[in-house]
Write a protein that holds these residues in place. Structure first.
Motif, short mmCIF file in Angstrom:
data_model
loop_
_atom_site.label_atom_id
_atom_site.label_comp_id
_atom_site.label_asym_id
_atom_site.label_seq_id
_atom_site.Cartn_x
_atom_site.Cartn_y
_atom_site.Cartn_z
N CYS A 1 -5.75 0.95 5.78
CA CYS A 1 -5.82 2.10 5.93
C CYS A 1 -6.87 2.74 4.96
N CYS B 1 -7.08 -0.76 0.58
CA CYS B 1 -6.20 -1.27 1.38
C CYS B 1 -7.04 -1.73 2.53
N CYS C 1 0.96 -1.34 -0.07
CA CYS C 1 0.01 0.06 0.14
C CYS C 1 0.93 1.30 0.06
N CYS D 1 0.29 3.28 3.56
CA CYS D 1 0.54 2.72 5.11
C CYS D 1 1.96 1.89 4.89
#
Ligand SMILES: [Zn+2]
Ligand SMILES: [Zn+2]
Lengths: 204, 206
Positions: free
Chosen positions: B31, B28, B9, B12
């Motif tokens: 997050c 994701c 991701c 994050c």
């Protein structure tokens, strides 16, 4: 406690910020993405320091941007200075209140919201912790998405200055609020780009 | 698990495993950032749309944006005209910001993506491809034609009770440019362009 999530960095993987290709770290030397050639870093370099520096600069310019006139209208027998806010008031009481709300949102709400939220993000990330992580992630995405729209008033002034040049009847000139305001928008956009949201997950 | 099926991701850094699936958008799980968007590969459609957008962009800069009729005179302005007026007023910072965000950056961005798609048609995988791609990605947030058009609308409304305002070909061309480049960007998804994973769903690696 749930098991910790595995991140790319913890396994020695760089994520390309351009094309998202994963590359394994092999040595101490500088790395470039195998697919697109971009520079690779585990995290944006000096992310928090850069963000803070840009935020400080933007905050300093925030006062002149809002207090100095962004334009001056000269007509027969009278001059009128307009700041960002007084321009919105004129729009509200005059031609179009829905547009006034829109301009108020992008020129007043968004820049101040951006300065406050980015500071909050930097402080909470610096201190670490799990406090409202998902909300902070969403906040960052919102700031990153909406920030550029604050440039609206700069374009309005540019067009008015260029159009209203009727010699002896009326003319509009730009004021020093305009460059200050444009700088605030550019600086806060850079500040948002410098902030690395992965840091807040690292330090959670 | 094949390395091809693992991605991270960008918001994050969570490592995610991807499985082929028919879902259109993937977020994701940690997050909620959009990680991948599955868009069918139609680079020739994207190229046609970007070329049309390029024509509109040229028109937008050649023809006047708006004109006002007041006190027996007609004054019109183009994008360059607005920048020149700012320069004449010694508002050079504002002039530079306006010319970069509405003219220079959109032109470079458009040129990059058109060249990129042409090279991709020739199956040219070279440093040129990745260079063009990186330049475009870096410039994208700073291209502000759509904000300029909204600004023109506000300026027109503000002038409405002072003078008679006439919309020029320039502003209609800008409108067409925005619609065409939005459509083109929808077809040409930059991540999908690079990724060989076309329609993934993912889960967190624990
Ligand atoms: Zn890359
Ligand atoms: Zn994530």
């Amino acid at each position: 406690m749930t098991k910790a999530v595995i991140t790319a960095a913890s396994r020695g993987f760089y994520v390309c910020q351009v094309c998202e290709q994963l590359s394994q770290r092999v040595s101490e030397v500088a790395h470039y993405c195998v697919r697109c050639g971009a520079n690779l870093h585990f995290r944006k370099p000096q992310s928090l320091q850069r963000t803070v520096a840009l935020l400080v600069a933007a905050t300093i310019l925030y006062a002149p941007a809002n207090l100095l006139p962004i334009m001056r209208t000269t007509s027969v027998g009278y001059d009128q200075d307009d700041t960002i806010l007084s321009g919105i008031v004129t729009l509200w009481s005059g031609p179009s209140w829905p547009l006034a709300i829109l301009v108020f949102f992008v020129s007043i709400i968004v820049p101040s919201f951006k300065l406050i939220s980015l500071s909050l993000l930097v402080i909470s990330t610096h201190r670490g912790g799990k406090w409202r992580l998902q909300e902070r992630a969403a906040l960052y995405r919102a700031i990153d998405f909406i920030g550029r729209w604050s440039m609206l008033d700069v374009f309005v002034v540019s067009l008015l200055v260029s159009l209203v040049q009727l010699r002896g009847v009326a003319s509009i000139h730009a004021g020093f609020g305009a460059p200050a305001f444009a700088s605030v928008v550019v600086l806060t956009m850079y500040a948002a780009q410098s902030f690395d949201p992965r840091l807040m997950w690292d330090r959670a | 698990m094949k390395p091809l099926h693992i991605l991270a991701c960008h918001q994050c850094d969570a490592l995610l495993s991807a499985a082929r699936d028919r879902s259109a958008v993937f977020y994701c799980p940690r997050c909620n950032a959009t990680v991948l968007r599955a868009v069918p590969k139609r680079l020739d459609h994207a190229l046609a749309l970007f070329l049309a957008a390029g024509v509109c962009f040229v028109l937008a800069n050649v023809f006047p944006i708006v004109a006002i009729e007041a006190a027996g005179a007609t004054v019109y302005t183009t994008l360059i005209g607005a920048v020149q007026s700012l320069h004449a007023e010694s508002m050079n910072i504002v002039a530079v910001v306006v010319v970069l965000t509405t003219l220079v950056i959109p032109s470079i961005e458009l040129l990059c993506v058109i060249l990129l798609l042409m090279l991709a048609q020739l199956n040219h995988s070279s440093w040129a491809l990745s260079f063009l791609f990186r330049v475009r990605e870096a410039l994208r947030p700073w291209s502000m034609v759509e904000i300029f058009v909204l600004g023109s609308l506000v300026a027109i409304v503000k002038l409405g009770n002072i003078a008679n305002v006439v919309l020029g070909i320039g502003i209609w061309s800008m409108g067409a440019f925005i619609i065409l480049s939005a459509a083109a960007s929808h077809v040409f998804d930059p991540l999908e362009f690079w990724s060989e994973i076309k329609v993934p769903t993912t889960r967190l690696l624990k």
